[in-house]
Write a protein that holds these residues in place. Structure first.
Motif, short mmCIF file in Angstrom:
data_model
loop_
_atom_site.label_atom_id
_atom_site.label_comp_id
_atom_site.label_asym_id
_atom_site.label_seq_id
_atom_site.Cartn_x
_atom_site.Cartn_y
_atom_site.Cartn_z
N TRP B 101 0.83 -1.21 0.00
CA TRP B 101 0.00 0.00 0.00
C TRP B 101 0.87 1.26 0.00
N ALA B 102 2.05 1.16 0.64
CA ALA B 102 2.98 2.30 0.59
C ALA B 102 3.43 2.52 -0.85
N LYS B 103 3.68 1.40 -1.54
CA LYS B 103 4.10 1.50 -2.94
C LYS B 103 2.98 2.09 -3.80
N MET B 104 1.75 1.60 -3.59
CA MET B 104 0.63 2.09 -4.40
C MET B 104 0.37 3.58 -4.13
N ALA B 105 0.51 3.98 -2.86
CA ALA B 105 0.30 5.40 -2.51
C ALA B 105 1.37 6.26 -3.19
N SER B 106 2.63 5.80 -3.12
CA SER B 106 3.70 6.62 -3.73
C SER B 106 3.59 6.59 -5.25
N LEU B 107 3.14 5.46 -5.81
CA LEU B 107 2.95 5.39 -7.27
C LEU B 107 1.84 6.34 -7.71
N GLY B 108 0.73 6.31 -6.99
CA GLY B 108 -0.39 7.21 -7.32
C GLY B 108 0.02 8.66 -7.20
N PHE B 109 0.74 8.98 -6.12
CA PHE B 109 1.18 10.35 -5.94
C PHE B 109 2.19 10.73 -7.02
N GLY B 110 3.07 9.78 -7.36
CA GLY B 110 4.09 10.02 -8.38
C GLY B 110 3.46 10.34 -9.74
N ILE B 111 2.43 9.57 -10.10
CA ILE B 111 1.75 9.81 -11.39
C ILE B 111 1.10 11.19 -11.39
N ALA B 112 0.41 11.52 -10.28
CA ALA B 112 -0.23 12.84 -10.18
C ALA B 112 0.82 13.94 -10.22
N PHE B 113 1.93 13.73 -9.53
CA PHE B 113 3.01 14.73 -9.47
C PHE B 113 3.58 14.99 -10.86
N VAL B 114 3.81 13.91 -11.62
CA VAL B 114 4.42 14.05 -12.95
C VAL B 114 3.45 14.75 -13.92
N TYR B 115 2.20 14.24 -13.98
CA TYR B 115 1.29 14.72 -15.04
C TYR B 115 0.51 15.98 -14.66
N LEU B 116 0.40 16.28 -13.36
CA LEU B 116 -0.36 17.47 -12.97
C LEU B 116 0.52 18.64 -12.57
N ILE B 117 1.77 18.34 -12.14
CA ILE B 117 2.64 19.43 -11.67
C ILE B 117 3.93 19.54 -12.51
N ARG B 118 4.72 18.44 -12.54
CA ARG B 118 6.05 18.51 -13.18
C ARG B 118 5.96 18.82 -14.67
N ARG B 119 5.15 18.00 -15.35
CA ARG B 119 5.06 18.16 -16.81
C ARG B 119 4.48 19.53 -17.23
N PRO B 120 3.33 19.96 -16.64
CA PRO B 120 2.79 21.29 -17.04
C PRO B 120 3.77 22.43 -16.74
#
Lengths: 41, 158
Positions: B101-120
């Motif tokens: 669940w720690a992995k899934m939480a960090s993966l979910g956050f990582g995807i949001a971080f990349v596509y909603l913050i880093r990339r834009p």
């Protein structure tokens, strides 16, 4: 979202990530040290 | 929201039957999972170390980010698809594993971080972005994907 808002969000979220990661990995390493102490004294 | 029903379904699905019965198929899928993890880690490191002005300083950071982002998305897609197949083999064990669940939480956050913050944000000219924001963004990105990979490995020890 405007560029300045994005920058602010990036600053805040990045800082939170770093703090959370330090806390999380400190707990994990602490747990491993505790287990090693139990196993080997 | 309890997702136990999903893991119970996954545990008895066709995917689980294949992954449990054919070790060779599981090993090949795992190979693709690890290859894509290596590729994803490589793209994250190249892009973020460039943002930190450590790597490839003779190439513009916009160009490095543009090129790494494409392959990052390919690696992430392969990683998720192969990951679902692999988790079907031990679905119930994973459901009760905290590190999963720690992995899934960090993966979910990582995807949001990349596509909603880093990339834009990185679509703008990097010279116009505060250098400390870029550095923090790069450090946070490396930290997130390290946590995804390391907590995935940690599942085996917990």
């Amino acid at each position: 979202m405007s560029k300045s808002t994005l920058e602010k969000v990036a600053m805040v979220s990045s800082s939170l990530v770093l703090v959370a990661a330090i806390w999380f990995w400190s707990l994990q390493v602490g747990d491993v040290l505790e287990t090693l102490k139990l196993a080997y004294g | 929201m309890d997702v136990l029903f999903f893991f119970e379904w996954l545990d008895t699905s066709l995917l689980a039957q294949i992954s449990k019965a054919y070790g060779g198929v599981f090993a090949v899928v795992q190979m693709f999972h690890l290859l894509s993890l290596a590729m994803l880690g490589g793209m994250v490191l190249v892009g973020d170390l460039r943002l930190l002005n450590i790597l490839m300083t003779s190439v513009s950071s916009e160009e490095v980010i543009d090129n790494t982002q494409k392959w990052f998305t390919v690696a992430l897609t392969v990683m998720i698809i192969s990951g679902i197949f692999m988790s079907s083999a031990v679905a119930m064990k994973l459901y009760y594993n905290e590190m999963f669940w720690a992995k899934m939480a960090s993966l979910g956050f990582g995807i949001a971080f990349v596509y909603l913050i880093r990339r834009p944000l990185l679509k703008y000219d990097h010279d116009t972005i505060n250098p400390w924001t870029l550095r923090l963004l790069a450090l946070a990105s490396i930290t997130i994907w390290f946590t995804v990979a390391a907590s995935g490995r940690w599942i085996g020890f917990s």
